[in-house]
Motif scaffolding. Structure first.
Motif, PDB file in Angstrom:
ATOM      1  N   GLN A   1       0.923  -1.384  -0.007  1.00  0.00           N
ATOM      2  CA  GLN A   1      -0.124   0.006  -0.203  1.00  0.00           C
ATOM      3  C   GLN A   1       0.598   0.932   0.027  1.00  0.00           C
ATOM      4  OE1 GLN A   1      -2.452  -0.661   3.580  1.00  0.00           O
ATOM      5  NE2 GLN A   1      -3.586  -2.215   2.641  1.00  0.00           N
ATOM      6  N   VAL A   2       0.788   1.723  -1.111  1.00  0.00           N
ATOM      7  CA  VAL A   2       1.788   3.037  -1.450  1.00  0.00           C
ATOM      8  C   VAL A   2       1.336   4.506  -1.090  1.00  0.00           C
ATOM      9  CG1 VAL A   2       3.478   4.378  -2.826  1.00  0.00           C
ATOM     10  CG2 VAL A   2       3.139   1.864  -3.326  1.00  0.00           C
ATOM     11  N   VAL A   3       2.223   4.761   0.158  1.00  0.00           N
ATOM     12  CA  VAL A   3       1.193   6.404   0.765  1.00  0.00           C
ATOM     13  C   VAL A   3       3.034   6.951   0.179  1.00  0.00           C
ATOM     14  CG1 VAL A   3      -0.051   5.681   2.074  1.00  0.00           C
ATOM     15  CG2 VAL A   3       2.376   5.996   3.094  1.00  0.00           C
ATOM     16  N   GLY A   4       2.991   8.409   0.660  1.00  0.00           N
ATOM     17  CA  GLY A   4       3.826   9.084   0.198  1.00  0.00           C
ATOM     18  C   GLY A   4       3.600  10.802  -0.183  1.00  0.00           C
ATOM     19  N   THR A   5       4.477  11.654  -0.588  1.00  0.00           N
ATOM     20  CA  THR A   5       4.297  12.807  -0.199  1.00  0.00           C
ATOM     21  C   THR A   5       4.363  13.126  -2.018  1.00  0.00           C
ATOM     22  OG1 THR A   5       6.657  13.417  -0.362  1.00  0.00           O
ATOM     23  CG2 THR A   5       5.654  13.674   1.542  1.00  0.00           C
ATOM     24  N   LEU A   6       4.283  14.905  -2.223  1.00  0.00           N
ATOM     25  CA  LEU A   6       4.215  14.962  -4.063  1.00  0.00           C
ATOM     26  C   LEU A   6       5.586  16.076  -3.381  1.00  0.00           C
ATOM     27  CD1 LEU A   6       0.388  15.394  -4.649  1.00  0.00           C
ATOM     28  CD2 LEU A   6       2.413  13.446  -4.908  1.00  0.00           C
ATOM     29  N   SER A   7       6.284  16.209  -5.226  1.00  0.00           N
ATOM     30  CA  SER A   7       7.412  17.270  -4.779  1.00  0.00           C
ATOM     31  C   SER A   7       6.624  18.708  -5.519  1.00  0.00           C
ATOM     32  CB  SER A   7       7.989  16.939  -6.451  1.00  0.00           C
ATOM     33  OG  SER A   7       7.761  16.538  -7.719  1.00  0.00           O
ATOM     34  N   LYS A   8       5.366  18.478  -5.885  1.00  0.00           N
ATOM     35  CA  LYS A   8       4.338  19.484  -6.162  1.00  0.00           C
ATOM     36  C   LYS A   8       2.997  19.209  -5.327  1.00  0.00           C
ATOM     37  CE  LYS A   8       6.622  20.269 -10.793  1.00  0.00           C
ATOM     38  NZ  LYS A   8       6.346  20.414 -12.493  1.00  0.00           N
ATOM     39  N   PRO A   9       2.859  20.424  -4.994  1.00  0.00           N
ATOM     40  CA  PRO A   9       2.036  20.119  -3.961  1.00  0.00           C
ATOM     41  C   PRO A   9       0.872  20.055  -4.683  1.00  0.00           C
ATOM     42  CG  PRO A   9       2.870  22.286  -2.795  1.00  0.00           C
ATOM     43  CD  PRO A   9       3.780  21.906  -4.620  1.00  0.00           C
ATOM     44  N   GLU A  10       0.416  21.104  -5.984  1.00  0.00           N
ATOM     45  CA  GLU A  10      -0.836  21.325  -6.601  1.00  0.00           C
ATOM     46  C   GLU A  10      -1.116  19.969  -8.350  1.00  0.00           C
ATOM     47  OE1 GLU A  10       2.888  23.049  -9.223  1.00  0.00           O
ATOM     48  OE2 GLU A  10       1.670  22.833  -6.934  1.00  0.00           O
ATOM     49  N   SER A  11       0.054  18.500  -8.132  1.00  0.00           N
ATOM     50  CA  SER A  11       0.182  17.767  -8.394  1.00  0.00           C
ATOM     51  C   SER A  11      -1.434  16.409  -8.108  1.00  0.00           C
ATOM     52  CB  SER A  11       1.193  16.843  -8.171  1.00  0.00           C
ATOM     53  OG  SER A  11       2.150  17.780  -8.760  1.00  0.00           O
ATOM     54  N   ALA A  12      -2.049  15.851  -8.788  1.00  0.00           N
ATOM     55  CA  ALA A  12      -2.305  15.350  -8.600  1.00  0.00           C
ATOM     56  C   ALA A  12      -2.494  13.985  -8.074  1.00  0.00           C
ATOM     57  CB  ALA A  12      -3.605  14.690  -9.670  1.00  0.00           C
ATOM     58  N   LYS A  13      -3.162  13.466  -7.677  1.00  0.00           N
ATOM     59  CA  LYS A  13      -3.275  12.060  -6.537  1.00  0.00           C
ATOM     60  C   LYS A  13      -2.303  10.711  -7.278  1.00  0.00           C
ATOM     61  CE  LYS A  13      -5.300   9.452  -4.332  1.00  0.00           C
ATOM     62  NZ  LYS A  13      -5.761   8.159  -3.886  1.00  0.00           N
ATOM     63  N   PRO A  14      -1.135  10.622  -7.419  1.00  0.00           N
ATOM     64  CA  PRO A  14      -1.409   8.969  -8.183  1.00  0.00           C
ATOM     65  C   PRO A  14      -2.905   8.170  -8.229  1.00  0.00           C
ATOM     66  CG  PRO A  14       1.260  10.115  -7.132  1.00  0.00           C
ATOM     67  CD  PRO A  14      -0.259  10.806  -6.799  1.00  0.00           C
ATOM     68  N   HIS A  15      -2.532   7.127  -9.374  1.00  0.00           N
ATOM     69  CA  HIS A  15      -3.554   6.864  -9.068  1.00  0.00           C
ATOM     70  C   HIS A  15      -3.110   5.440  -8.685  1.00  0.00           C
ATOM     71  CE1 HIS A  15      -1.427   3.539 -11.863  1.00  0.00           C
ATOM     72  NE2 HIS A  15      -1.087   5.075 -12.061  1.00  0.00           N
ATOM     73  N   PHE A  16      -1.937   5.338  -8.443  1.00  0.00           N
ATOM     74  CA  PHE A  16      -1.509   3.914  -7.334  1.00  0.00           C
ATOM     75  C   PHE A  16      -1.857   4.174  -6.548  1.00  0.00           C
ATOM     76  CE2 PHE A  16       2.297   6.209  -9.271  1.00  0.00           C
ATOM     77  CZ  PHE A  16       2.850   6.184  -7.851  1.00  0.00           C
ATOM     78  N   ALA A  17      -1.780   5.282  -5.989  1.00  0.00           N
ATOM     79  CA  ALA A  17      -1.547   5.711  -4.667  1.00  0.00           C
ATOM     80  C   ALA A  17      -2.338   5.940  -3.763  1.00  0.00           C
ATOM     81  CB  ALA A  17      -0.727   7.173  -3.894  1.00  0.00           C
TER      82      ALA A  17
END
Length: 668
Positions: free
Chosen positions: A66-82
């Motif tokens: 179960q992959v969780v984590g942060t984004l390099s760009k706050p405005e990026s959409a959540k990846p589908h696999f996360a």
């Protein structure tokens, strides 16, 4: 092997929206916990790589990571696999998320700014060992560049590849010192309690595949077919350690599943290819089929993209620093100020020699004595250099000897940022000898220099443009006198120090051999600008004159997105400024109206008071005169008037005068 289905495990990975984070995160989200990847063939890997989002989302989620984590760009959409993404605002909040995960992956190969966060995360988790509900695994994804300066194990056969066991002898590239320091810290933290908190370092080769940017330049120019041959920088015989990003993900999964005995793992392809072989393959399959070897110094340069090197010369107070700063902003160059260079060197040396806190619980392994011995030598050398600098500064009124200053500035000019973008050298060198020591080639023979007409200089760091700002002593003294006290305080612009600096400058620039003479000998003829002619305290006109001489910027232009952001920001600032100016005008007008009304009322009150006081004064002054007239004049005058009315003479005035004369008490 397991009797029942595998249990899902929560896995943290930073920057899920980056190239490596996206590929690794998506790969692990499809992997069953505990499964072996050794049987996966190339066809299955290709199939995994080309799976659509719909196919991925349709896979069973039981027993996978179960992959969780942060984004390099706050405005990026959540990846589908996360499963989740975190926009953390504090270290405490991030630590809480990390404690919820059994596996923590930190990738520092793409963003060097993540090194500090990764080392903090490992240290913070290490401090929470006693409170772990389940054992935790920390994996640092580092880069093969931490091996860039390593010496071969066999000097007679330098092509023998390194192995995992050679990691204690590794030496990093100067730009990747922070990476190797992070590797050492992470490995050290994993020695305290390996059952509860184990750590691994994966030195990743240069990643490719799945839309990478590593070979994008070569694919692009090959695909465009605008040039007859794809360039190979240098001789092309250097081996490029690479790894497919999905192979890297497989390495990480194997570490998570099997916990190998070696805690430092080299993740590189088994195949070994040189740069020339790789470019030749790209050219054959995508481009013109030919390659061309060019000097490695031109790897990131073109006719439009070359470093711009400028030297600003002039007396104190003429505005060198202001002009240099504006040129750096316009051309995106590095402002080289001697005091800043010296302070930076001293700060770096002090950081090296500063005592490091060592964990008392950590136990050293075999082979680490060599590392500690090497670090000790570096510390001793830094300490000796620092002591020499400080002693020299004490003997020279706070400034090191020329030998130190020239060395520091030369190292700065040879640094990668100055070599790539360029620099503006502010007020240095000051003498002919300093310029000679700074720019002449170190291997140059003095006799050859005497025989030759042009000295041999190091073209890598020698300035291309020399700007000499000139002004009379009277002009400079008046300029300094008119400076605000807040600007002058604590600088060399105080009266005594300024005159001393000015006299020294004049002495150094009236001799036979001056800095400008040195550049003339190199046929780099200075451009002289008389500052007094422009009457511009902020030197804007002077900067425009210099820009006209130097020409257009040579660095990377702005992208359309950057241009749009700048235009939007400029428009917002303009609207904000106009609104502020309008509000300021309205406020000033309202204050003026209120002040006028208050002044008008005050003036009216004052006028009324003056009139009243004048009336009272007139009345007070008229009382004695009135009394005198009522007593001595009015009785006789009234009688004369009554008599005149009764008789009605032809000449009443003459009659009244004669009556007053006859009835005057003085005549009687």
């Amino acid at each position: 092997m397991a009797a029942g289905p595998a249990r899902s495990r929560r896995l943290f990975l930073n920057h899920l929206d980056s190239y490596c984070g996206r590929a690794v995160g998506e790969y692990l989200s499809r992997c069953v916990v505990g499964a072996s990847l050794e049987s996966i063939g190339e066809e299955e890997e290709e199939e995994d790589e080309n799976n659509s989002v719909a196919e991925v989302s349709s896979r069973p989620k039981e027993g996978v990571y179960q992959v969780v984590g942060t984004l390099s760009k706050p405005e990026s959409a959540k990846p589908h696999f996360a499963q989740e993404t975190y926009a953390v605002s504090s270290q405490e909040e991030l630590l809480n998320h990390l404690l919820e995960c059994e596996i923590v992956l930190y990738n520092i190969t793409e963003d060097a700014n993540q090194i500090e966060e990764a080392t903090w995360a490992a240290s913070a988790l290490h401090m929470e060992i006693e409170h772990f509900a389940t054992p935790k695994l920390f994996i640092l994804i580092s880069t093969i560049m931490s091996w860039a300066k390593s010496k071969p194990s066999d000097p007679e056969d330098p092509e023998i590849p390194f192995t995992d066991e050679d990691y204690r002898r590794r030496k990093s590239h100067p730009n990747f010192v922070a990476h190797i320091n992070a590797e050492k810290l992470v490995l050290k933290l994993g020695k305290t309690n390996k059952h509860k908190f184990s750590t691994y370092v994966v030195a990743s080769g240069h990643q490719y595949g799945a839309g990478e940017g590593l070979f994008h330049y070569f694919f692009k120019i090959g695909w465009l077919s605008e040039i007859p041959a794809i360039p190979v920088f240098g001789d092309g015989n250097n081996f490029i350690p690479t790894i497919h990003v999905l192979d890297l993900a497989a390495v990480l999964q194997n570490i998570a599943d099997h916990r190998p005995r070696s805690h430092y793992i080299l993740a590189v392809d088994v195949s070994m290819h040189t740069l020339q072989e790789l470019i030749k393959c790209i050219s054959k399959n995508v481009g013109p089929g030919k390659i061309e070897k060019i000097p490695k110094e031109n790897a990131f340069l073109s006719k439009e993209l070359t470093p711009l090197k400028v030297c600003i010369h002039g007396p104190p107070g003429v505005g060198k620093s202001t002009v240099a700063e504006e040129l750096c902003k316009h051309y995106k160059l590095h402002h080289i100020k001697i005091n800043d260079v010296i302070s930076e060197i001293i700060a770096n040396l002090e950081k090296i020699v500063a005592p490091k806190e060592l964990g008392s619980e950590s136990v050293g392994e075999e082979g680490e004595d060599d590392e500690e011995e090497e670090d000790g030598k570096n510390i001793d050398g830094a300490q000796e250099l620092l002591a020499g600098i400080k002693e020299s500064m004490e003997q020279n009124a706070g400034r090191p000897d020329d030998q130190y200053v020239v060395k520091f500035v030369k190292d700065k000019l040879k640094s990668m940022p100055c070599r790539n973008q360029g620099y503006v050298l502010d007020g240095f060198p000051e003498t002919y000898d300093q310029a000679k020591d700074l720019f002449n080639l170190e291997s140059e023979d003095e006799e050859e220099e005497i025989e030759g007409k042009i000295p041999k200089c190091d073209k890598l760091i020698t300035p291309e443009f020399v700007i000499s700002l000139t002004a009379s002593d009277k002009f400079l003294i008046n300029r300094i006198i008119n400076l605000p006290e807040s600007v002058v305080a604590g600088t060399h612009y105080t009266q005594d120090r300024f005159l001393q600096s000015l006299n020294l400058f004049r002495e150094l620039n009236t001799e036979d051999e001056t800095v400008l003479n040195y550049f003339d000998e190199l046929e780099i003829h200075p451009q002289f600008i008389d500052v007094a002619k422009f009457e511009d305290p902020e030197n804007r006109l002077i900067v425009k004159e210099i820009i006209k001489e130097i020409g257009e910027p040579r660095n990377y232009g702005l992208t359309d997105e950057e241009k749009e952001n700048l235009e939007r920001k400029a428009a917002e600032e303009r609207l904000l400024k106009e609104a502020q100016e309008k509000a300021e005008r309205e406020r000033e007008e309202a204050e003026e109206r209120a002040e006028r009304m208050a002044n008008w009322e005050e003036w009216n009150k004052h006028l009324e008071e003056v009139k009243r006081q004048e009336q009272e004064l007139l009345e007070a002054q008229s009382i004695p005169l009135r009394n005198y007239l009522m007593k001595n004049v009015m009785p006789t005058l009234m009688q004369g008037i009554n008599e005149c009315c009764r008789i009605r003479p032809d000449d009443p005035v003459d009659f009244l005068a004669e009556y007053l004369f006859k009835n005057s008490s003085d005549i009687k």
